[in-house]
Design a protein around this motif. Structure first.
Motif, short mmCIF file in Angstrom:
data_model
loop_
_atom_site.label_atom_id
_atom_site.label_comp_id
_atom_site.label_asym_id
_atom_site.label_seq_id
_atom_site.Cartn_x
_atom_site.Cartn_y
_atom_site.Cartn_z
N GLU A 111 0.89 -1.16 0.00
CA GLU A 111 0.00 0.00 0.00
C GLU A 111 0.93 1.21 0.00
O GLU A 111 2.00 1.16 0.59
N ASN A 112 0.52 2.27 -0.64
CA ASN A 112 1.41 3.42 -0.79
C ASN A 112 1.74 4.09 0.54
O ASN A 112 0.92 4.12 1.44
N SER A 113 2.93 4.60 0.60
CA SER A 113 3.36 5.36 1.77
C SER A 113 4.65 6.05 1.39
O SER A 113 5.48 5.48 0.69
N THR A 114 4.80 7.29 1.82
CA THR A 114 6.08 7.95 1.58
C THR A 114 6.83 8.08 2.89
O THR A 114 7.94 7.59 3.05
N ARG A 115 6.18 8.70 3.86
CA ARG A 115 6.86 8.99 5.12
C ARG A 115 7.32 7.73 5.84
O ARG A 115 8.48 7.59 6.20
N THR A 116 6.39 6.79 6.03
CA THR A 116 6.73 5.60 6.80
C THR A 116 7.83 4.81 6.09
O THR A 116 8.80 4.39 6.71
N ARG A 117 7.69 4.64 4.78
CA ARG A 117 8.70 3.88 4.05
C ARG A 117 10.06 4.58 4.12
O ARG A 117 11.09 3.96 4.34
N THR A 118 10.04 5.91 3.96
CA THR A 118 11.30 6.65 4.00
C THR A 118 11.95 6.58 5.36
O THR A 118 13.17 6.37 5.47
N THR A 119 11.16 6.72 6.42
CA THR A 119 11.78 6.70 7.75
C THR A 119 12.30 5.29 8.09
O THR A 119 13.35 5.16 8.72
N PHE A 120 11.59 4.25 7.65
CA PHE A 120 12.13 2.90 7.83
C PHE A 120 13.43 2.74 7.05
O PHE A 120 14.39 2.13 7.53
N GLU A 121 13.45 3.28 5.85
CA GLU A 121 14.65 3.15 5.01
C GLU A 121 15.83 3.90 5.65
O GLU A 121 16.94 3.36 5.73
N ILE A 122 15.59 5.12 6.11
CA ILE A 122 16.66 5.88 6.75
C ILE A 122 17.14 5.15 8.01
O ILE A 122 18.34 5.02 8.25
N ALA A 123 16.19 4.66 8.81
CA ALA A 123 16.56 3.95 10.04
C ALA A 123 17.45 2.76 9.71
O ALA A 123 18.50 2.57 10.34
N ALA A 124 17.06 1.97 8.72
CA ALA A 124 17.85 0.78 8.37
C ALA A 124 19.21 1.18 7.82
O ALA A 124 20.23 0.56 8.15
N LYS A 125 19.25 2.24 7.03
CA LYS A 125 20.54 2.66 6.45
C LYS A 125 21.46 3.23 7.52
O LYS A 125 22.67 3.04 7.46
N ARG A 126 20.90 3.92 8.50
CA ARG A 126 21.75 4.44 9.59
C ARG A 126 22.30 3.30 10.44
O ARG A 126 23.27 3.47 11.16
N LEU A 127 21.67 2.13 10.33
CA LEU A 127 22.19 0.96 11.04
C LEU A 127 23.06 0.11 10.12
O LEU A 127 23.45 -1.01 10.46
N THR A 128 23.36 0.63 8.92
CA THR A 128 24.25 -0.01 7.94
C THR A 128 23.65 -1.27 7.31
O THR A 128 24.37 -2.08 6.74
N ALA A 129 22.33 -1.45 7.41
CA ALA A 129 21.72 -2.60 6.74
C ALA A 129 21.64 -2.32 5.24
O ALA A 129 21.70 -1.17 4.80
N ASP A 130 21.50 -3.38 4.45
CA ASP A 130 21.18 -3.22 3.04
C ASP A 130 19.66 -3.21 2.92
O ASP A 130 18.99 -4.11 3.40
N VAL A 131 19.15 -2.17 2.27
CA VAL A 131 17.70 -1.99 2.21
C VAL A 131 17.23 -2.18 0.78
O VAL A 131 17.80 -1.61 -0.15
N VAL A 132 16.22 -3.01 0.63
CA VAL A 132 15.60 -3.19 -0.68
C VAL A 132 14.15 -2.73 -0.56
O VAL A 132 13.41 -3.22 0.29
N ASN A 133 13.78 -1.78 -1.40
CA ASN A 133 12.40 -1.29 -1.38
C ASN A 133 11.60 -1.96 -2.47
O ASN A 133 11.97 -1.88 -3.64
N LEU A 134 10.53 -2.62 -2.08
CA LEU A 134 9.66 -3.22 -3.09
C LEU A 134 8.32 -2.52 -3.07
O LEU A 134 7.63 -2.55 -2.06
N ASN A 135 8.01 -1.89 -4.16
CA ASN A 135 6.70 -1.28 -4.27
C ASN A 135 5.78 -2.31 -4.89
O ASN A 135 5.58 -2.35 -6.09
N VAL A 136 5.27 -3.18 -4.03
CA VAL A 136 4.62 -4.38 -4.53
C VAL A 136 3.31 -4.08 -5.26
O VAL A 136 2.86 -4.86 -6.08
N SER A 137 2.74 -2.92 -4.90
CA SER A 137 1.46 -2.61 -5.54
C SER A 137 1.60 -2.51 -7.05
O SER A 137 0.63 -2.67 -7.78
N THR A 138 2.82 -2.28 -7.52
CA THR A 138 3.00 -2.16 -8.97
C THR A 138 3.74 -3.36 -9.56
O THR A 138 4.20 -3.30 -10.69
N SER A 139 3.96 -4.43 -8.76
CA SER A 139 4.76 -5.51 -9.33
C SER A 139 4.05 -6.86 -9.33
O SER A 139 2.92 -6.97 -9.79
N SER A 140 4.71 -7.87 -8.72
CA SER A 140 4.24 -9.24 -8.94
C SER A 140 2.81 -9.51 -8.47
O SER A 140 2.12 -10.32 -9.06
#
Lengths: 166, 319
Positions: free
Chosen positions: B61-90
């Protein structure tokens, strides 16, 4: 084993550091024992620049095995690390892993001119190529792994060393 | 009953909902988040905790803020982050949710951050991972249907504690579209667990779920009455996209009756704080003068949200 008096060691450590002080020397203590010690050294040496406190919970190399430390605290470095002459302070030097974590963390704040290590007691048992430039007391024999040597601070802020048998 | 969020040692394995999450764990997450707030002020805004971990942001489901803050949080912890916008894919090609999960597990995922329009999708994934012996993989619910949005609830708790300290002394009002709001359900669950004595829900009858009192909140259908002497006002977004049928007359009329204006805000305590989970509909549920005013803590909420998500991720990955 008779442990040396921590207060005496603290004063000896200050006297070891004193001739090597530069105008821009800053102290950074590793929480918790190193923080108490740093507060003491800062006063004994009459330093004007504030001291820093570092919490290495987020830099530990055993996070994968042990998880996050139960009570991580804020790291507080109230000065610029860039080109600073840093003395890293801890109570007991053992494997060297804590010092390694602290050095890594300091570099995330900037590039210091140098980092030196000051400890109250070297208990032996190093697992990394790390040595203290300032050390008030080295145990004659390395302590066995089953024993834990730690600094404690009383309510009147008196410091004592304590040996705990696991 | 076994709490599906906890492992057999009682530690947090997944974060699915705040409902039923023990008080000690909520407090522990808030305590852990505090030192993470400092990282943003560093030269290098990164910690090595999740080095080498792969985190998949699965947003059905679409989201900008929540997805971005999760992404920033994971990146600040040095994780590799993969974003899947599933609503437009499989999924649009017909793949089932659990097939998508199985495929990502085959790519060696360590953690899933899941948002889904269907309530219960994250717990379905967690149960599937357990049933297939992959319980080393963690699931974080980033919002499921009308059910729960636990990290939003936690960052709201962090914000309240930051400004107000003691939950057991507070009067708190949640205002707006409670019916469609997973945020409100997470807030109410956490506020009750943390011992808030006076919890109020203010909404038109058409936007309140039935039996809301059973969650421990008092209901008000008059905003002026409900806001009187509260310490914290938690606004909700009017979820136009989820409305079916005639729940409301017009947005203008909603604003007139239910919008937070300076005049209504003045009925609360002088030092009351105004919160909003975003995105805001200015001029519908909140007036711009209030949203930009001195009592609003809406942008600090976003900043605290990153630290709270860092805390949750590093606690999960370490358990």
């Amino acid at each position: 084993m008779q442990l040396p008096d921590a207060e005496t060691l603290c004063r000896q450590l200050a006297e070891q550091i004193r001739p090597c002080l530069k105008p821009d020397t800053v102290l950074i203590g590793i929480r918790t024992g190193g923080e108490w010690l740093t507060r003491r050294l800062h006063a004994l040496l009459g330093l004007e620049l504030p001291f820093g406190v570092i919490d290495i919970s987020f830099y530990r190399d055993d996070y994968g095995a042990k998880g996050l430390h139960a009570n991580p605290q804020r790291t507080n470095i109230p000065f610029s690390i860039e080109n600073a002459h840093v003395i890293l302070v801890d109570d007991v030097l053992y494997t060297g892993r804590t010092a390694r974590a602290a050095i890594n963390e300091i570099f995330d704040f900037g590039r210091p001119a140098c980092i030196e290590l000051a400890v109250l007691v070297d208990r032996g048992g190093r697992e990394l190529p790390i040595a203290a430039r300032y050390c008030a007391h080295t145990l004659p024999e390395p302590l066995p792994d089953s024993q834990n040597l730690q600094l404690e601070q009383a309510e009147n802020s008196g410091l004592t060393l304590r040996l705990i048998h696991a | 009953m076994l709490n599906p969020q906890l492992n057999r040692h009682g530690e947090l394995q997944h974060l699915l909902t705040l409902d039923g999450l023990p008080r000690e764990i909520i407090i522990s997450i808030l305590d852990h988040a505090a030192p993470f707030t400092e990282v943003a002020e560093r030269e290098v805004k990164k910690l090595p905790l999740l080095r080498g971990k792969s985190i998949f942001n699965l947003f059905f489901e679409n989201s900008t803020r929540t997805r971005t803050t999760f992404e920033i949080a994971a990146k600040r912890l040095t994780a590799d982050v993969v974003n899947l916008n599933v609503s437009t894919s499989s999924t649009s090609k017909g793949e089932s949710l659990l097939d998508t999960i199985d495929n990502l597990c085959a790519m060696h995922a360590d953690m899933f951050v899941v948002r889904h329009a269907a309530s219960g999708a994250p717990i379905l994934i967690a149960q599937h991972l357990l049933a297939t012996g992959r319980d080393h993989i963690h699931v974080i619910n980033a919002g499921d249907g009308r059910h729960a949005h636990p990290t939003q609830g936690l960052l709201d708790m962090y914000t309240i504690r930051h400004y107000k300290r003691d939950f057991t002394q507070l009067s708190i009002a949640i205002v707006g579209d409670v019916l469609h709001s997973r945020v409100a359900r997470s807030q109410i669950a956490a506020l009750k667990t943390l011992g808030v004595p006076d919890l109020r829900v203010i909404a038109p009858k058409t936007l309140l779920p039935s039996a809301i009192e059973s969650m421990g909140a008092r209901t008000f259908h008059d905003m002026r009455e409900g806001l009187r002497d509260v310490d914290v006002i938690m606004m909700l977004r009017l979820q136009n996209e989820r409305m079916a049928g005639a729940l409301l007359p017009t947005p203008q009329e909603y604003y007139k009756v239910w919008g937070l204006t300076a005049e209504k805000l003045a009925l609360s305590k002088k030092d009351a704080i105004v919160m909003h989970p975003g995105p805001m509909n200015r001029g519908i549920e909140i007036d711009s003068a209030v949203a930009d005013g001195a009592q609003a803590v809406i942008l600090p909420q976003v900043t605290f949200g990153i630290a709270v998500r860092m805390a949750v991720m590093s606690m999960l990955a370490g358990n």
